[in-house]
Design an enzyme around this catalytic site. Structure first.
Site: not given
Ligand code: PMP
Length: 363
Positions: A103, A174, A198
């Site tokens: 991520w 994030d 989450k």
């Molecule tokens: N950052 C993290 C730490 C995540 O766990 C996730 C999704 N699992 C994301 C970003 C992406 O999130 P989204 O699908 O809301 O764009």
């Protein structure tokens, strides 16, 4: 009692049962209005009260100061991967990115489209991340527009337990997979963002907690919908917000407050994670966690079994026993138990008992 499974999904994930029951009760007739919250105008007083309550609860639970805006946006955390550099970075400027998983790499790629990125640290070895960096490993530059971290790495099961000191450079985090899971000093951050799906509610809404000076100094040469300032000015009602998702966030935060807030849920989360890591250690040789001790996540516990075939069998038998969502991310395999706020101590106890019994059957 309806059929319910023990839900270890990584996101969207388990929601507290009392919240779902409350939403069900209110679904056809929200506050005596004869319609569901989904059918209300986002400009009406009934919806607006929920909208403002969700913001107020988040402020209260996290102790967010008046020098921050709390925004409800769309586009997920990935939307923020782009929106942060679009607002805070320019072509001739750079930002520091700390790479601790897929991520953070995703966030870095988006920033590189806007300006320059300095990789302040990466803990990737042979394609995998097994820890977060120590403060002494960070190559931060005082000229950076901001420092970006991923507080909890949902895929690799690592988490920052102390945050980098970045001086006057804003720290951007994030927190998609660990927001409202433990106590937090928000004043250390310039921006905190998280998809709700989450720990906070269903998918569809992204929470952004951003220092007011960063909003005010944000770029204005990008389309309005991607600028923080107009959203802040309109109290996240610039365009139609995801009203039902925000309603659910409000219910989840009410539940969290009733449960004793972040200090209390933080203790439970620590206990859940410790139980799982202890179980892995007690069955050494069968279960294995490759994440370094002081980087282990209290939200996503990842582990392996001796063979891929056994991991597959583990997931199959767990499903038969009413436990779902335990398969590791497709990019890394193995097992992952996501134990967000709504997963109870009793759910984790059941999983730990299952792990013991599974080992006995397949050792
Ligand atoms: N950052 C993290 C730490 C995540 O766990 C996730 C999704 N699992 C994301 C970003 C992406 O999130 P989204 O699908 O809301 O764009």
């Amino acid at each position: 009692m309806p059929h319910r499974v023990l839900n270890f999904n990584p996101g969207p994930s388990a929601l507290p049962l009392p919240v779902l029951e409350h939403a069900q009760k209110e679904l056809l007739d929200f506050k005596g209005t004869g319609m569901s919250v989904m059918e209300h105008s986002h400009r009406g007083k009934e919806y607006e009260a929920t909208h403002n309550e969700a913001i107020a609860l988040l402020r209260e639970l996290l102790g967010i100061g008046d020098n921050y805006h709390v925004l409800f946006l769309q586009g997920g955390a990935r939307g923020q991967f782009a929106m942060i550099p679009m607002n805070l970075l320019a072509k001739n400027q750079h930002a520091d990115y700390v790479l601790t998983g897929a991520w953070s790499e995703g966030a870095q790629k988006e920033a590189e489209k806007i300006g320059a990125v300095n990789v302040a640290a990466t803990t990737k070895v042979d394609g995998v991340y097994r820890r977060v960096p120590k403060p002494s490993e960070l190559h931060l530059s005082s000229e950076a527009r901001y420092v970006h971290i991923t507080s909890n790495n949902t895929i690799f099961g690592t988490q920052f337990h102390t945050f980098p000191e970045t001086g006057s450079v804003p720290l951007v985090a994030d927190m998609s997979s660990d927001i409202v899971s433990r106590e937090l000093d928000v004043s250390k951050f310039g921006v905190i963002y998280a998809g709700a799906q989450k720990n906070m509610g269903p998918a569809g809404v992204t929470v952004v907690i951003i220092r007011k000076d960063l909003v005010e100094s944000g770029r204005t040469d990008i389309p309005e919908i991607f600028q923080y300032a107009p959203h802040a000015k309109a109290n996240s009602l610039l365009n139609t917000p995801p009203t039902f998702s925000i309603y659910m966030v409000c219910q989840v935060l009410r539940w969290l407050k009733k449960e004793g807030g972040l200090a209390s849920i933080g203790k439970v989360n620590q206990e859940k994670a410790s139980m799982l890591y202890r179980a892995i250690a007690e069955h050494q040789g069968f279960y294995r966690c490759d994440v370094e001790d002081d980087s282990r996540s209290i939200m996503n516990v990842v582990f392996n079994l001796p063979t891929e075939a056994l991991e597959k069998q583990f997931v199959t038998e767990a499903t038969q026993a009413g436990m779902i969502g335990l398969k590791g991310h497709r990019s890394v395999g193995g097992i992952r138990a996501s134990i967000y706020n709504a997963v109870t101590l009793s759910d984790v106890t059941t999983l730990v008992e299952f792990m013991g019994a599974f080992e006995k059957r397949h050792r």
